[in-house]
Design a protein around this motif. Structure first.
Motif, short mmCIF file in Angstrom:
data_model
loop_
_atom_site.label_atom_id
_atom_site.label_comp_id
_atom_site.label_asym_id
_atom_site.label_seq_id
_atom_site.Cartn_x
_atom_site.Cartn_y
_atom_site.Cartn_z
N ARG A 44 14.73 46.11 9.99
CA ARG A 44 14.56 47.26 10.90
C ARG A 44 13.11 47.60 11.19
N THR A 45 12.21 46.87 10.55
CA THR A 45 10.79 47.19 10.77
C THR A 45 10.00 45.90 10.94
N ALA A 46 8.72 46.08 11.25
CA ALA A 46 7.82 44.93 11.37
C ALA A 46 7.59 44.30 9.98
N PHE A 47 6.99 43.11 9.98
CA PHE A 47 6.57 42.49 8.72
C PHE A 47 5.06 42.30 8.80
N ILE A 48 4.32 43.17 8.09
CA ILE A 48 2.86 43.20 8.22
C ILE A 48 2.24 43.16 6.82
N ASP A 49 1.22 42.33 6.67
CA ASP A 49 0.46 42.27 5.42
C ASP A 49 1.37 42.07 4.21
N GLY A 50 2.32 41.15 4.37
CA GLY A 50 3.14 40.74 3.22
C GLY A 50 4.35 41.60 2.93
N LYS A 51 4.63 42.59 3.76
CA LYS A 51 5.85 43.38 3.49
C LYS A 51 6.40 44.04 4.77
N TYR A 52 7.66 44.47 4.66
CA TYR A 52 8.23 45.22 5.78
C TYR A 52 7.52 46.57 5.88
N ARG A 53 7.11 46.91 7.09
CA ARG A 53 6.35 48.13 7.34
C ARG A 53 6.79 48.70 8.67
N LYS A 54 6.95 50.00 8.73
CA LYS A 54 7.39 50.65 9.97
C LYS A 54 6.26 50.60 11.00
N GLY A 55 6.57 50.16 12.21
CA GLY A 55 5.58 50.24 13.27
C GLY A 55 5.41 51.69 13.72
N SER A 56 4.36 51.96 14.50
CA SER A 56 4.12 53.35 14.93
C SER A 56 4.80 53.68 16.25
N GLY A 57 5.47 52.69 16.85
CA GLY A 57 6.09 52.92 18.16
C GLY A 57 7.48 53.53 18.04
N LEU A 96 11.90 38.08 11.76
CA LEU A 96 11.55 39.00 10.68
C LEU A 96 12.06 38.48 9.34
N ARG A 97 13.28 37.98 9.36
CA ARG A 97 13.86 37.45 8.11
C ARG A 97 13.07 36.23 7.62
N VAL A 98 12.64 35.37 8.54
CA VAL A 98 11.87 34.19 8.13
C VAL A 98 10.52 34.60 7.54
N ALA A 99 9.91 35.66 8.10
CA ALA A 99 8.63 36.14 7.55
C ALA A 99 8.82 36.59 6.10
N GLU A 100 9.95 37.25 5.84
CA GLU A 100 10.25 37.69 4.47
C GLU A 100 10.40 36.47 3.55
N LEU A 101 11.10 35.44 4.05
CA LEU A 101 11.28 34.22 3.24
C LEU A 101 9.94 33.51 3.03
N ALA A 102 9.07 33.58 4.04
CA ALA A 102 7.75 32.92 3.92
C ALA A 102 6.94 33.57 2.80
N ALA A 103 7.04 34.91 2.71
CA ALA A 103 6.32 35.60 1.62
C ALA A 103 6.89 35.15 0.28
N GLU A 104 8.23 35.05 0.23
CA GLU A 104 8.88 34.60 -1.01
C GLU A 104 8.45 33.17 -1.38
N ALA A 105 8.22 32.37 -0.36
CA ALA A 105 7.81 30.97 -0.60
C ALA A 105 6.37 30.88 -1.10
N GLY A 106 5.59 31.93 -0.91
CA GLY A 106 4.21 31.91 -1.40
C GLY A 106 3.15 31.91 -0.31
N ILE A 107 3.54 32.12 0.93
CA ILE A 107 2.54 32.23 1.99
C ILE A 107 1.81 33.56 1.79
N PRO A 108 0.48 33.53 1.65
CA PRO A 108 -0.25 34.75 1.30
C PRO A 108 -0.09 35.85 2.34
#
Ligand SMILES: NC(=O)C1=CN([C@@H]2O[C@H](COP(=O)(O)OP(=O)(O)OC[C@H]3O[C@@H](n4cnc5c(N)ncnc54)[C@H](O)[C@@H]3O)[C@@H](O)[C@H]2O)C=CC1
Ligand code: BAL
Length: 490
Positions: free
Chosen positions: A21-34, A201-213
């Protein structure tokens, strides 16, 4: 169909699904300001979830995080072999979640589940893996300078890349962009199409889990003006890689001109021809290719062969077979694996596609339609991006080539003939980035994909050529002449 479940199984997976439901910024889900916007299931009109849009402030923040990550070098300066391992770990995580991602993709985009399971997911994984595996096998070059110097030509990551995605292949286009961009060490900010943000968004979450900084892969949902434009105009974005309409592609060239001359690579529309000559062999097989080329993905495909250019003597025999073949292509509920065509992306697009039809569809499901047209008809020129095939009859091979090239686009083409010389001269004469002979396709991950004329600009997706998009060339020139000789000055 053996790897497919039943419609009820897919409906059960859909029912239990949690949507981002939110953006994926700086390694985590984060609410956008829009403002939150609805993401709709095109097949039912139901709201799947509300996603908070990002805005220009979020773009600034994400770009600063992407830059910070790039400068710190935890990814950009990592040994290519280690980047490869992490990207392969991401592929394993996507594989482990493939069923959920396939259903999410189908719900969000209206694409038939059979394609999501059998094409989009496997191709997404294959693309990321291919680029990951390539990146520690590429050698840089030494120039032929002679004995007095050594000049090395190195590829360096470009920096902060914005990937602007379309809605017709949300996951696959994500992979076409992030596969080579991440493999070559860049920080990537993805702007998915506002209709289809979920799987990115889901792939970004998996990328963090995989170790992408953190900061290396970020996903910013929102529409063009809210997120695409600030990315395009940003002074600290080094490159935009875009797939979508020619009209919006043009905007990115303007954004680059009005900001920091960032590199822009565009993969845009098409009005691609399939030429069938009178000596084509096995018309049953040709008809299969024609149907697949025109109607796969509901015709919402930049490389769809939406024009069939056929020699008069073979037209009736071919069209009989095309019509027969089409009877097997069912349109309807995307979660039903029996269906080849699902729903068009949204009501606005249904309206655009319907404007070409006499019988207006009642909902998002548009049946394949074939028109026989004159070469000057708008149906022979306009990119409709729906399940509509325009058939143009010609007398000769020369006329076929002339009609094929009579378009502002130049993405792809197919030619069907038993004569190798005709096939090759036609392939060379057509102004398009990919020409397939006696088949339809986009090549595969090993071959570059992109367009001539108004179908593209600045580079190619896929193949090792895609790495050129995401790297700068640097020359390091070393003087090896004897300092005592004085020859090395001036
Ligand atoms: N791969 C392709 O060739 C595609 C072609 N199309 C064509 O484009 C037509 C319109 O579809 P759209 O979704 O409107 O495509 P579009 O080209 O407008 O959208 C593609 C991406 O650009 C973004 N975008 C839109 N306006 C923008 C702006 N002013 N500044 C920055 N970013 C912007 C969108 O949010 C999306 O992420 C379709 O009917 C089809 O003909 C659409 C999608 C893919
Ligand atoms: N067919 C892949 C690229 C596109 O349609 O956007």
């Amino acid at each position: 169909m053996s790897d497919l479940l039943t419609r009820d199984d897919y409906a059960a997976i859909a029912k239990d699904m949690d949507f981002p439901r939110t953006a994926f910024i700086d390694g985590k889900y984060r609410k956008g300001s829009g403002t939150p916007f609805k993401t709709i299931n095109p097949a039912t009109g139901e709201t799947l979830t509300e996603i908070t849009s990002c805005d220009a402030a979020d773009v600034d923040f994400a770009v600063s995080k992407a830059r910070e990550a790039f400068e710190q070098g935890h990814w950009s300066k990592m040994h290519p072999g280690e980047r490869k391992e992490i990207l392969i770990r991401l592929c394993k995580l996507i594989t482990r979640n493939a069923r959920e991602l396939a259903v999410m993709e189908s719900l969000d985009s209206g694409k038939p589940i059979r394609d999501c399971v059998q094409i989009d997911l496997p191709e997404t994984i294959h693309t990321i893996k291919w680029h990951a595996e390539a990146v520690d096998k590429i050698y840089d070059q030494v120039a032929p300078t002679g004995e007095d110097a050594m000049a090395m030509i190195l590829r360096e990551s470009i920096g902060v890349v914005a990937a602007i995605l379309p809605w017709n292949f949300p996951l696959l286009m994500l992979a076409w962009k992030i596969g080579p961009a991440l493999a070559t060490g860049n920080s990537v900010i993805v702007k998915p199409a506002e209709q289809t943000s979920l799987t990115a968004l889901r792939v970004a979450e998996l990328a963090a889990e995989a170790g992408i900084p953190r900061g290396v892969l970020q996903v910013l949902p929102g529409d063009g003006p809210a997120v695409g434009e600030p990315l395009g105009l940003h002074m600290d974005v080094d490159m935009v890689s875009f797939t979508g309409s020619t009209e919006t592609g043009r905007r990115f060239l303007r954004y680059a001109a009005d900001s920091n001359l960032k590199k822009v690579v565009l993969e845009c529309g098409g009005k691609n021809p399939a030429i069938v000559l009178d000596d084509a062999e096995n018309l049953d097989l040709v008809a299969q290719h024609v149907v697949n080329a025109a109607f796969w993905n509901m015709g919402e495909n930049c490389s769809a062969n939406s024009r069939l250019i056929v020699q008069a003597s073979v037209k009736d025999a071919l069209m009989e077979r095309v019509t027969a073949r089409l009877r097997d292509w069912k349109t309807g509920d995307p979660l039903d694996p029996q269906n080849h065509l699902g729903a068009l992306i949204d009501a606005e697009h249904v309206k655009k596609v319907s404007s070409y039809l006499k019988n207006k569809p009642k909902g998002p499901f548009v049946e394949p339609t074939i028109f026989e047209v004159d070469r000057n008809d708008p149906l022979a020129h306009e990119e409709i991006f729906g399940p509509i095939l325009s058939v143009i009859t010609v007398a000769t091979l020369d006329e076929a080539i002339e009609v094929a090239n009579d378009t502002d686009y130049g993405l792809a083409a197919s030619v069907f003939t038993a004569n190798t010389r005709k096939a090759m001269t036609t392939a060379r004469a057509i102004r398009a980035g990919t020409v397939t002979v006696n088949c339809y396709g986009e090549g595969d991950i090993s071959t570059p994909f992109g367009g001539y004329k108004q179908s593209g600009f600045g580079g190619r997706d896929n193949g090792i050529h895609a790495h050129d998009q995401y790297t700068e060339l640097k020359t390091i020139w070393v003087d090896l002449s004897d300092p005592a000789s004085g020859d090395n000055v001036g």
